[in-house]
Design a protein around this motif. Structure first.
Motif, PDB file in Angstrom:
ATOM      1  N   UNK A   9       0.501  -1.273  -0.315  1.00 29.88           N
ATOM      2  CA  UNK A   9      -0.229   0.109   0.086  1.00 29.88           C
ATOM      3  C   UNK A   9       0.840   1.021  -0.289  1.00 29.88           C
ATOM      4  N   UNK A  10       0.533   2.106  -0.509  1.00 32.74           N
ATOM      5  CA  UNK A  10       0.941   3.554  -1.010  1.00 32.74           C
ATOM      6  C   UNK A  10      -0.425   4.026  -0.861  1.00 32.74           C
ATOM      7  N   UNK A  11       0.427   6.045  -0.093  1.00 37.07           N
ATOM      8  CA  UNK A  11      -1.001   6.710   0.632  1.00 37.07           C
ATOM      9  C   UNK A  11      -2.001   6.973  -0.414  1.00 37.07           C
ATOM     10  N   UNK A  12      -1.878   6.195  -1.925  1.00 38.19           N
ATOM     11  CA  UNK A  12      -2.642   6.974  -2.713  1.00 38.19           C
ATOM     12  C   UNK A  12      -3.326   5.421  -3.030  1.00 38.19           C
ATOM     13  N   UNK A  13      -2.579   4.164  -3.089  1.00 34.36           N
ATOM     14  CA  UNK A  13      -3.177   3.001  -4.048  1.00 34.36           C
ATOM     15  C   UNK A  13      -2.542   1.722  -3.454  1.00 34.36           C
ATOM     16  N   UNK A  14      -3.364   0.890  -3.536  1.00 32.88           N
ATOM     17  CA  UNK A  14      -3.484  -0.747  -3.086  1.00 32.88           C
ATOM     18  C   UNK A  14      -2.204  -1.139  -4.198  1.00 32.88           C
ATOM     19  N   UNK A  16     -12.854  -6.973 -10.651  1.00 33.29           N
ATOM     20  CA  UNK A  16     -13.338  -5.748  -9.188  1.00 33.29           C
ATOM     21  C   UNK A  16     -14.836  -5.699  -8.872  1.00 33.29           C
ATOM     22  N   UNK A  17     -14.932  -6.277  -6.846  1.00 33.20           N
ATOM     23  CA  UNK A  17     -15.991  -6.168  -6.869  1.00 33.20           C
ATOM     24  C   UNK A  17     -16.716  -5.778  -5.844  1.00 33.20           C
ATOM     25  N   UNK A  18     -16.710  -4.203  -5.487  1.00 26.60           N
ATOM     26  CA  UNK A  18     -16.549  -3.981  -3.967  1.00 26.60           C
ATOM     27  C   UNK A  18     -15.160  -3.697  -3.878  1.00 26.60           C
ATOM     28  N   UNK A  19     -15.195  -3.428  -2.686  1.00 24.65           N
ATOM     29  CA  UNK A  19     -13.787  -3.715  -2.425  1.00 24.65           C
ATOM     30  C   UNK A  19     -12.586  -5.409  -2.262  1.00 24.65           C
ATOM     31  N   UNK A  36      -9.438  -5.178   0.197  1.00 25.28           N
ATOM     32  CA  UNK A  36      -8.990  -4.176   0.645  1.00 25.28           C
ATOM     33  C   UNK A  36     -10.140  -3.180   1.790  1.00 25.28           C
ATOM     34  N   UNK A  37      -9.456  -2.726   2.881  1.00 29.27           N
ATOM     35  CA  UNK A  37     -10.350  -1.525   3.378  1.00 29.27           C
ATOM     36  C   UNK A  37     -11.050  -0.141   2.695  1.00 29.27           C
ATOM     37  N   UNK A  38     -10.126   0.395   2.310  1.00 31.04           N
ATOM     38  CA  UNK A  38     -10.416   1.243   1.637  1.00 31.04           C
ATOM     39  C   UNK A  38     -11.590   1.527   0.077  1.00 31.04           C
ATOM     40  N   UNK A  67       2.227  -9.245 -13.360  1.00 26.21           N
ATOM     41  CA  UNK A  67       1.441  -8.669 -13.624  1.00 26.21           C
ATOM     42  C   UNK A  67       1.139  -8.238 -12.096  1.00 26.21           C
ATOM     43  N   UNK A  68       1.607  -6.104 -12.917  1.00 25.32           N
ATOM     44  CA  UNK A  68       0.899  -5.654 -11.470  1.00 25.32           C
ATOM     45  C   UNK A  68      -0.342  -4.574 -11.887  1.00 25.32           C
ATOM     46  N   UNK A  69      -0.982  -4.676 -10.704  1.00 21.77           N
ATOM     47  CA  UNK A  69      -2.363  -4.142 -10.620  1.00 21.77           C
ATOM     48  C   UNK A  69      -2.240  -3.268  -9.396  1.00 21.77           C
ATOM     49  N   UNK A  70      -2.569  -2.013  -9.910  1.00 17.63           N
ATOM     50  CA  UNK A  70      -2.788  -0.625  -9.488  1.00 17.63           C
ATOM     51  C   UNK A  70      -4.274  -0.250  -9.022  1.00 17.63           C
ATOM     52  N   UNK A  71      -3.833  -0.454  -7.946  1.00 17.03           N
ATOM     53  CA  UNK A  71      -5.981   0.386  -7.248  1.00 17.03           C
ATOM     54  C   UNK A  71      -5.414   0.941  -6.534  1.00 17.03           C
TER      55      UNK A  71
END
Length: 130
Positions: A35-40, A58-61, A95-97, A113-117
């Protein structure tokens, strides 16, 4: 992400099943989640897979990564050792956020594979006092 004993227990269970070979699925990729301040960010080792063999949902979180590594078969070939797993896999992360689903990106390069959320900013509202 905060500590979640159930998620941690499931991760240990998956590791033990992979080592013992008792897991119904043939393999499960190694995955890092940070996690970064802006994304997972989710980074999955998927060597040998192409983009069309990977599905992201992606379904909800919750992010689910699914894929299939095809078993290598060839005529007149006798394998002496097979360690690379094949078949289908599925991994889900919660994810919590809240996630900005419209800005999620996924990149497959060099077998990773890199996924940025991106996280949605917290809702803020000024309330008038009457």
């Amino acid at each position: 992400m905060p500590v979640n004993p159930w998620r941690d227990l499931r991760a240990w269970q998956e590791r033990l099943e992979r080592l013992s070979g008792s897991h119904a699925e043939s393999w499960s990729p190694a995955i890092d989640v940070y996690e970064t301040p802006e994304a997972y960010v989710v980074a999955a080792e998927l060597p040998g897979l192409t983009r069309d063999q990977i599905t992201l949902e992606m379904v909800e979180s919750r992010l689910t990564i699914r894929g299939t590594r095809v078993e290598r078969t060839a005529e007149n070939v006798h394998y002496h050792q097979v360690e690379r797993g094949h078949g289908a896999f599925s991994r889900t992360f919660e994810f919590n956020d809240r996630i900005d689903a419209d800005r999620i990106t996924a990149d497959l390069a060099n077998g990773v594979l890199t996924v940025t959320l991106p996280k949605l900013p917290a809702a803020r509202r000024t309330i008038d006092v009457k």
